[in-house]
Design an enzyme around this catalytic site. Structure first.
Site, PDB file in Angstrom:
ATOM      1  N   CYS A 126       0.825  -1.212   0.000  1.00  0.00           N
ATOM      2  CA  CYS A 126       0.000   0.000   0.000  1.00  0.00           C
ATOM      3  C   CYS A 126       0.858   1.260   0.000  1.00  0.00           C
ATOM      4  O   CYS A 126       0.366   2.327   0.350  1.00  0.00           O
ATOM      5  CB  CYS A 126      -0.881  -0.022   1.242  1.00  0.00           C
ATOM      6  SG  CYS A 126       0.099   0.046   2.750  1.00  0.00           S
ATOM      7  N   LEU A 133       9.437   8.713  17.575  1.00  0.00           N
ATOM      8  CA  LEU A 133      10.351   8.326  18.645  1.00  0.00           C
ATOM      9  C   LEU A 133       9.553   8.108  19.936  1.00  0.00           C
ATOM     10  O   LEU A 133       9.719   7.092  20.626  1.00  0.00           O
ATOM     11  CB  LEU A 133      11.368   9.461  18.821  1.00  0.00           C
ATOM     12  CG  LEU A 133      12.406   9.316  19.892  1.00  0.00           C
ATOM     13  CD1 LEU A 133      13.290   8.121  19.623  1.00  0.00           C
ATOM     14  CD2 LEU A 133      13.267  10.573  19.963  1.00  0.00           C
ATOM     15  N   ASN A 146       7.578   4.932  19.976  1.00  0.00           N
ATOM     16  CA  ASN A 146       8.408   3.739  20.183  1.00  0.00           C
ATOM     17  C   ASN A 146       8.756   3.584  21.661  1.00  0.00           C
ATOM     18  O   ASN A 146       8.692   2.485  22.222  1.00  0.00           O
ATOM     19  CB  ASN A 146       9.682   3.827  19.334  1.00  0.00           C
ATOM     20  CG  ASN A 146      10.478   2.546  19.374  1.00  0.00           C
ATOM     21  OD1 ASN A 146      11.202   2.297  20.326  1.00  0.00           O
ATOM     22  ND2 ASN A 146      10.321   1.712  18.358  1.00  0.00           N
ATOM     23  N   GLN A 205      10.970 -17.151 -12.878  1.00  0.00           N
ATOM     24  CA  GLN A 205      10.337 -18.251 -12.143  1.00  0.00           C
ATOM     25  C   GLN A 205      11.364 -18.994 -11.286  1.00  0.00           C
ATOM     26  O   GLN A 205      11.087 -19.378 -10.151  1.00  0.00           O
ATOM     27  CB  GLN A 205       9.685 -19.237 -13.124  1.00  0.00           C
ATOM     28  CG  GLN A 205       8.407 -18.709 -13.741  1.00  0.00           C
ATOM     29  CD  GLN A 205       7.326 -18.467 -12.701  1.00  0.00           C
ATOM     30  OE1 GLN A 205       6.889 -19.368 -12.014  1.00  0.00           O
ATOM     31  NE2 GLN A 205       6.931 -17.225 -12.554  1.00  0.00           N
ATOM     32  N   GLU A 208       7.631 -24.735 -10.759  1.00  0.00           N
ATOM     33  CA  GLU A 208       7.845 -25.277  -9.422  1.00  0.00           C
ATOM     34  C   GLU A 208       9.261 -25.770  -9.105  1.00  0.00           C
ATOM     35  O   GLU A 208       9.718 -25.618  -7.971  1.00  0.00           O
ATOM     36  CB  GLU A 208       6.892 -26.454  -9.188  1.00  0.00           C
ATOM     37  CG  GLU A 208       5.433 -26.071  -9.164  1.00  0.00           C
ATOM     38  CD  GLU A 208       4.559 -27.298  -9.201  1.00  0.00           C
ATOM     39  OE1 GLU A 208       3.915 -27.589  -8.195  1.00  0.00           O
ATOM     40  OE2 GLU A 208       4.531 -27.969 -10.259  1.00  0.00           O
TER      41      GLU A 208
END
Ligand code: FAD
Ligand code: FES
Ligand code: FES
Length: 1414
Positions: free
Chosen positions: A57, A359, A362, A1212, A1279
């Site tokens: 996002c 800050l 936190n 892949q 795979e």
């Protein structure tokens, strides 16, 4: 306070992509992500997790900073940004920087053209992270790129091509130095064609000269109106009233204190990175939120003579920038605290988190997990607090955390204004430590801050402090231990005593949340030991100046202090064979074409299921799931849920007009739980409401009462004990196993657990059902690998013919097997809701629900008995596999069958017996996952190969070579194979990786380093392609040619990111001999191609390509006479001509499937069409003290036949390899003893990020490989390479073995997968693992059950036992030796101990003695 009050909300003014937004009803609970997607219909910004952990996002936020008077641009996670904090900000989304409709931005162009998108779901987020980086640093360094991408996850690409795209903006490109001759990778890349053994090879997958130039001056400017607003408008408090919450944004400290006094419970939200996830995941509700971001007094910095003072609302990025410039400007001795903080800040969260997290947030909120608090506390940093009633006060974090547990830092009405961090003093030692599940963007498992002052000129401790984070409910001070050590000398006696004291004082109970208890205990002392060594190192440096000459020796013995592993931007090379020079230039087959939707991925214009615009009266569905693992449903009370605003209905099993039961293969399952539940996360009912928010709020209000049922089976061991299995058990056998065991030189037995894996496709399960209003028709838009299964299940629950259900899949944002069967169940639930309400219904699973409900890769247990000769030949094998199938059969039996068929990997074992049983447990039902059982069964194989090597004393690569398939061999189910390309891959890998030279270098490194070790491993790969039943390999296509010459191709394969549409377009282009620009592929739909098989097992392109080829050939045959008549005509002329002659311009194509079969009664058949081969060599370095590891280098060689598209194929291979690296080294699912999945998001479940990619990463496609069995001689590629991730696992095991050997522990050892830091550390047995207390398993309830692993504590103590004798210098040797000394007990003596006291023949490791004994 809420909207019910009469007060009016302020207008929220901000800009999005240059457009002014005035939101009159800004809801404080609304995040920018949902606002962009739902309100502004800017769906380029994606939802991946909603908790800041994935970066899907990412947007750029620009603000005018009044303090610096500058415009700042930063990347941020839109899912965590409340719109209310955007006042005066400019938001730039992926749509704002460029689009296909207007002009694409260079970042978008380069990420697409460098093949940086596969499924494309992470791409807009990646683009925005890079874009924000370029806005701040137009010519970024490698380090800046690495930082910018640390917060973005990609599950498809393996990151290499994304990094390549970034590098095109760099000035300082580093050389990879992969080739140990005069050619570096950069030279290599300059040369398009090189000659290698007579073949023309290419090393370029994209052409930089095609890129538009990047001109930083041409970017969108900061909206002048906002600038004016910021500079001229008088700031005033803003208030926004939402449906339930009020947001108040004051502008002065005084006002802020008044508000806090008035609403003491209201949180101060700055970055919302802590409050946001709590609201989302824990259901916390705040009626009032105060936002201090506009208060200048909280946004400042000030240098004083004592240190630095920072406003509490400063972002962590700002703090990091300030500290970075400070440490470069002032003397080192003053900045030791700053340096320690910087070290933590570099890996704290991702860039997006640091850009918005404060800050203060936190320090205050993350009191347990904060990486900063231990350092701030140990350095005596001061918090400057203020409240209306109490005025200002200062507290020291040191005193706060030293004074005991659980005390809140702040009084309810108090706020943190700023933080003062002191300069360090001369002679002060300061260090920070952290160990996390992943090096970046992961909370630490344990962190620490340590500080020491010695009496000048001596090694006597004067002042000492240690703080730990994540070991209790708050930051913990080891006060008593440190005090007890004051006055002591910094020497080994002190070290020993300090460790004992620390373990006593910082005790972690066995049932502590988060688990990993023994590991955490070990980290407590390991970190201290690292600090001890660092101080010694520092003393040694000072020796000449003021300290006596006494440290050189000790340091020598304890050399090789493991440094913190720093991330380096990987260097890579890709090598593939050029197309035949004779090939027509317009023929795209074999060329590295960009993903068909690459540009749209990068601009955000690619439409995924949830991007389909909502229609009027659309409803949203939220699932209600079981909270019990095995129980009878006594009652379901819907009353509270139905009362909530917006709720329309609750859908239950009674609403199903058809059948609730269905079968994936042959065992019945149900859509809704009926009467009883069999796992936590089983669907019970579903709420439909007018919005997703209302539906989710109501879903938690559905009250279900249960009566517990017995037994509750969670683990493989419990299933074995309860004889709980799905039928049938499968077995394959060749030769005479029992007889062979009689004749072998040696036999070994062992077992290995392989943990499960979450698919973690970036797009969560999504479905949109549109009832069409007549004939019971429904359009189902679904993110599925298997539209036909979805169609059938929806038809069956609704009791309508399949012909009424039209399933559409435009693209899938990653599937990896997780969207084969599971989307159908969700689609069925959603369709029942649409049928009942007659309205369009949308169901998009939250990341947490997705992980909880949909299951993943099967955990496996492999128990083996191997008979072999001393020369390395393996003659007999008996191996039993158990998988944890979960609560329903799903595809588990077929997965086990495939596991058995592929378990031989690359080896011919003449006498072999393998058995497979699927355990029926009370976990969510596990399902298909890339590799389909092979990654588990073959890991067991490679594990016993490694053990045989240890037992014979030969190298693992020798054992592999000796037993590798030879010409003329058959597999254990009697299928012929030609191993020529297997051997070629192996030899080429050996050569390209310079294996033997590097192995010698690894050995040398290991001899020189005690606490860090390197390991290297090379692993071969044989992967079989095809479904064992022929009809499962069939495919169909429909091709239309329109009169303007454009061509619409449809086929049965789904675009999952694997590039199937790109390759199919290449096929159609070659067959019809027209440019790809004439061809369009629209969607996969049951309307155009019926009865499709799942897009799985790597064969999507193989089989659908054949069907498309068939359809195109039919069309071309019809056109041929017209073309022959008018050879100079154009394609359009021929098409028009055909139409005028009434020749059909539409054709179906069909491919019957491969001629495969398998007879399980006989254990024989030809279940596969062909084999893909490969090999990988990986090298790692481990930190024996923390268990951290670094992926140094990987070289992969893959045989993909004649690649249809080398860019797609290499993509892949790299993506699969990195997913395998995740499986085998880091991804861990954790369940509670009640069967509840804990790991339900990127915060707890760590998939590989940029920091996990090998620093040197090279992929080569085997040249001159032909494959007559598949289209244009290509091979399937999706795979196989996942398994090669285990080369890293075995390299780690090799490094661990080196550590153990040096500590005197020889022989085979059990090492389960994944090889997490915890497992690595605990396997590197040493004095610290010995020192920690081990709880009796019965004495506590562990936080998590070992669903997929043996208890570490069962494994380690035996080794501890063995080790103990070596550890205790006081041990009475005679007593030890005469007691029941276990065989192979290693006796290590303190230096100087008489050797004569040894028992005859006892192994000795005297070199280590002083290291091991204090
Ligand atoms: C994906 C992710 C990864 C992370 N990784 C790490 C990591 O590796 N290491 C680590 O340490 N942390 C990590 N964090 C945590 C992150 O650092 C904190 O969430 C962040 O610093 C909190 O700041 P904020 O401004 O976002 O807080 P908010 O969520 O806005 O508020 C936090 C709380 O602190 C209180 N508060 C904030 N400022 C003040 C103040 N001035 N006075 C009084 N109270 C205040 C608020 O009342 C609120 O309750 C991570 C978070 C996320 C989402
Ligand atoms: S959706 Fe925002 S970070 Fe994952
Ligand atoms: S391309 Fe990155 S998640 Fe799919």
């Amino acid at each position: 306070m809420s909207s019910s009050t009469t007060a009016r909300s302020d207008e929220l003014i901000f800009f999005v992509n240059g457009r002014k937004i005035i939101e009159k009803n800004a809801d404080p609970e609304r995040m920018l992500l949902s606002y962009l997607r739902k309100r502004l219909h800017l769906t380029g910004t994606k939802y991946g997790c909603g908790t800041g952990g994935c970066g899907a996002c990412t947007v750029m936020i620009s603000t005018y900073e009044p303090f610096s008077k500058k415009i700042q641009h930063c990347s941020a996670n839109a899912c965590l940004i409340p719109i209310c904090c955007l006042y005066g900000a400019a938001v730039t989304t992926v749509e704002g920087i460029g689009s296909v409709k207007s002009r694409i931005h260079p970042v978008q162009e380069r990420i697409a053209k460098c093949h940086g998108s596969q499924c494309g779901f992470c791409t807009p987020g990646m683009v925005m992270s890079i874009y924000a980086l370029l806005r701040n640093h137009p010519e970024p360094t490698m380090e800046q790129i690495s930082e910018a991408l640390a917060g973005n996850l990609c599950r498809c690409t393996g990151y290499r091509p994304i990094i390549d795209a970034c590098k095109t903006f760099c000035k300082d490109l580093d050389c990879c130095k992969i080739r140990e001759n005069e050619n570096c990778c950069l030279d290599l890349k300059e040369n398009l064609l090189l000659s290698e053994k007579g073949k023309e090879i290419c090393t370029k997958l994209f052409a930089t000269d095609e890129f538009q130039p990047w001109d930083s001056t041409q970017e969108l400017i900061f909206p002048p109106k906002l600038l004016l607003m910021a500079k001229e408008q008088r700031k005033r408090t803003l208030v926004f009233y939402g449906e339930r919450t009020t947001w108040i944004s004051p502008v002065s400290l005084k006002e802020l204190l008044e508000l806090k006094a008035k609403y003491p419970k209201a949180p101060l939200v700055v970055g919302n990175t802590s409050v946001g996830p709590e609201i989302k995941c824990k259901g916390v509700f705040h009626p009032v939120i105060i936002s201090p971001i506009r208060v200048l007094e909280l946004n400042f910095l000030n240098f004083t003579s004592n240190g630095l003072t920072l406003g509490a609302a400063c972002s962590l990025s700002l703090v990091k920038d300030i500290l970075t410039s400070t440490v470069s400007e002032i003397p080192e001795e003053k900045t030791k605290v700053f340096r320690a903080l910087l070290q933590q800040l570099k890996t704290l969260g991702g860039q997006q988190i640091r850009n918005i997290a404060s800050l203060g947030g936190n320090i205050i909120k993350q009191h347990t997990t904060s990486d900063l608090n231990p350092i701030l506390a140990v350095s005596n940093s001061l918090l400057n607090l203020a409240s209306l009633a109490g005025g200002t006060r200062q507290i020291s974090l040191n005193e706060h955390f030293s004074s005991g547990f659980g005390k809140a830092i702040l009084k309810p009405e108090e706020i943190l204004v700023s933080l003062s961090i002191p300069y360090s003093k001369t002679g002060e030692f300061v260090a920070a430590f952290r160990q996390a599940q992943r090096r970046e963007n992961a909370l630490s498992i344990v962190n620490a801050g340590m500080r020491l002052i010695l009496d000048p000129g001596t090694d006597i401790i004067m002042d000492f402090g240690i703080f730990y984070g994540n070991v209790a409910s708050t930051t913990v001070c080891a006060k008593k231990s440190c005090q007890a050590l004051i006055g002591r000398c910094w020497n080994e006696q002190m070290l020993e005593e300090a460790c004992k004291l620390l373990l006593e004082e910082v005790s972690i109970p066995g049932s502590a949340p988060g688990g990993k208890v023994e590991y955490k205990r070990t980290l407590i002392v390991s970190f201290f030991f690292k600090f001890y060594l660092e101080v010694l190192q520092g003393l040694k440096l000072m020796e000449d100046e003021e300290y006596p000459h006494r440290y050189c020796d000790t340091i020598e013995k304890r050399k090789s202090i493991p440094d913190v592993f720093h991330n380096k931007i990987p260097q890579s090379s890709q090598i593939y064979q050029a197309v035949d020079p004779e090939q027509l230039s317009q023929d795209p087959v074999g060329r590295p074409l960009m993903h068909l939707a690459g540009i749209k991925h990068a601009t955000g214009e690619a439409i995924y299921c949830d991007d389909i615009r909502a229609v009027e009266e659309e409803l949203f569905l939220a699932i209600v799931t079981s909270s019990r693992p095995h129980a009878k449903i006594i009652s379901i009370d819907l009353s509270d849920a139905l009362k909530l605003p917006g709720v329309i209905d609750v859908i239950t099993v009674q609403d199903i007009p058809g059948t609730n039961e269905f079968c994936c293969i042959n065992e019945p399952e149900s859509v809704f739980a009926n009467h009883k539940v069999i796992c936590v996360g089983q669907i019970i009912c579903a709420v439909v409401a007018d919005t997703d928010v209302h539906a989710k709020r109501a879903a938690v209000k559905v009250k279900i009462t249960y009566e517990a049922l017995e037994p509750v089976i969670l683990t493989i061991e419990e299933a074995i004990k309860n004889n709980s299995f799905y039928d049938p058990e499968r077995k394959l056998e060749q030769g005479n196993v029992d007889e062979a065991f009689e004749t072998v030189d040696q036999i070994l037995e062992g077992e290995i657990h392989i943990g499960g894996q979450e698919h973690f496709y970036m797009e969560t399960q999504s479905v949109l059902v549109v009832p069409k209003g007549e004939d019971k028709e429904m359009d189902v838009y679904v993110s599925s690998q298997h539209p036909t299964f979805t169609q059938e299940l929806v038809a069956s629950v609704l009791n309508v013919p399949s012909s009424r259900i039209m399933c559409h899949v435009k693209r899938v944002g990653g599937g990896f097997g997780g969207k084969v069967t599971k989307p159908a169940i969700l689609a069925a639930v959603t369709a029942v809701a649409a049928n009942k309400t007659g309205r369009v219904v949308r169901c998009i699973l939250d990341r947490g629900d997705d992980m909880l409900i949909t299951g993943g890769r099967h955990p496996f247990l492999g128990k083996y008995r191997v008979g072999f000769m001393n020369d390395g030949r393996i003659m007999a094998l008996d191996v039993r596999y158990y998988s944890n199938g979960g609560c329903t059969a799903d595809e588990s039996i077929v997965i086990m069958e495939t596991a058995l068929l592929r378990m031989d990997n690359a080896y011919m074992i003449p006498n072999l017996r393998c058995w497979g049983k699927v355990c029926k447990t009370n976990l969510p039902s596990n399902t298909a996952f890339r590799g389909f059982g092979f990654p588990q069964s073959a890991l067991v194989t490679e594990s016993w190969i490694t053990d045989v090597a240890i037992k014979t004393g030969l190298s693992p690569e020798k054992i592999r070579e000796i037993n590798m398939y030879k010409k003329g061999n058959q597999t254990h189910y009697k299928q012929d194979l030609d191993p020529n390309n297997l051997v070629k891959c192996w030899n080429e890998c050996m050569e390209k990786s310079s294996y033997y030279i590097r192995k010698t270098a690894v050995d040398k490194f290991n001899k020189q380093n005690y606490w860090k070790k390197k390991g290297i491993a090379i692993i071969p790969l044989k992967y079989s392609i095809g479904f064992e039943a022929m009809f499962l390999n069939q495919a169909a296509a429909l091709v239309h040619i329109y009169m303007d010459g454009s061509v619409l191709v449809t086929h049965g394969g789904v675009e999952l990111g694997q590039g199937i549409h790109t390759k199919i377009m290449q096929v159609a282009s070659r067959e019809l001999k027209i440019p790809t620009s004439f061809i369009h592929i629209c969607e996969t739909s049951t309307v155009t191609v019926p009865n499709t098989r799942p897009t799985a097992a790597s064969i999507g392109t193989d089989i659908n390509g054949m069907a498309v080829k068939n359809a195109c050939q039919t069309l071309l045959k019809r056109l041929q006479p017209i073309m022959d008549k008018n050879p100079e005509g154009t394609w359009k002329d021929w098409v028009t001509g055909a139409f005028r002659q009434s020749i059909s311009l539409s054709a179906t194509g069909f491919f019957r499937g491969y001629d495969t079969n398998m007879n399980w009664d006989k254990g024989e058949g030809r279940p596969f069409e062909y084999f893909v081969y490969g090999a990988a060599c990986s090298e790692v370095e481990i930190d024996c003290l923390t268990g951290d590891h670094k992926n140094i280098r990987t070289d992969i060689i893959m045989d993909v036949g004649c690649s249809l598209n080398p860019a797609v194929d290499i993509g892949q291979i790299e993506g699969a390899f990195v997913q395998g690296l995740g499986l085998y080294t880091m991804e861990e699912l954790k369940y509670s003893p009640e069967g509840v999945l804990y790991t339900r998001g990127p915060d707890q479940y760590k998939i590989p990020a940029v920091c996990d990619i090998p620093e040197q990463f090279s992929v080569s496609l085997l040249s001159s490989s032909q494959n007559p069995n598949a289209i244009y001689s290509s091979k399937a590629v999706g795979e196989p390479a996942l398994f090669l991730g285990c080369s890293v696992f075995f390299a780690i095991k090799d490094a661990v073995a080196a550590a153990r050997q040096e500590r005197g522990i020889t022989g085979t050892f059990t090492f389960h997968s994944p090889s997490t830091a915890e497992r690595i550390r605990m396997a590197c047995v040493d004095q610290f693992t010995k020192m920690i207390p081990w709880d009796e398993p019965e004495s506590y309830v562990p936080w998590a059950v070992p669903v997929d692993q043996s208890l570490l504590s069962q494994q380690i103590p035996q080794e501890q036992e063995r080790f103990q004798y070596a550890m205790d210098p006081q041990t009475d040797l005679k007593r030890v030796l005469s007691a029941a000394t276990p065989p192979n007990t290693l006796i290590i003596f303190p230096e100087g101990q008489e050797r004569s006291s040894l028992k005859q023949g006892a192994p000795v490791c005297q070199r280590d003695a002083s290291l091991l004994c204090f």
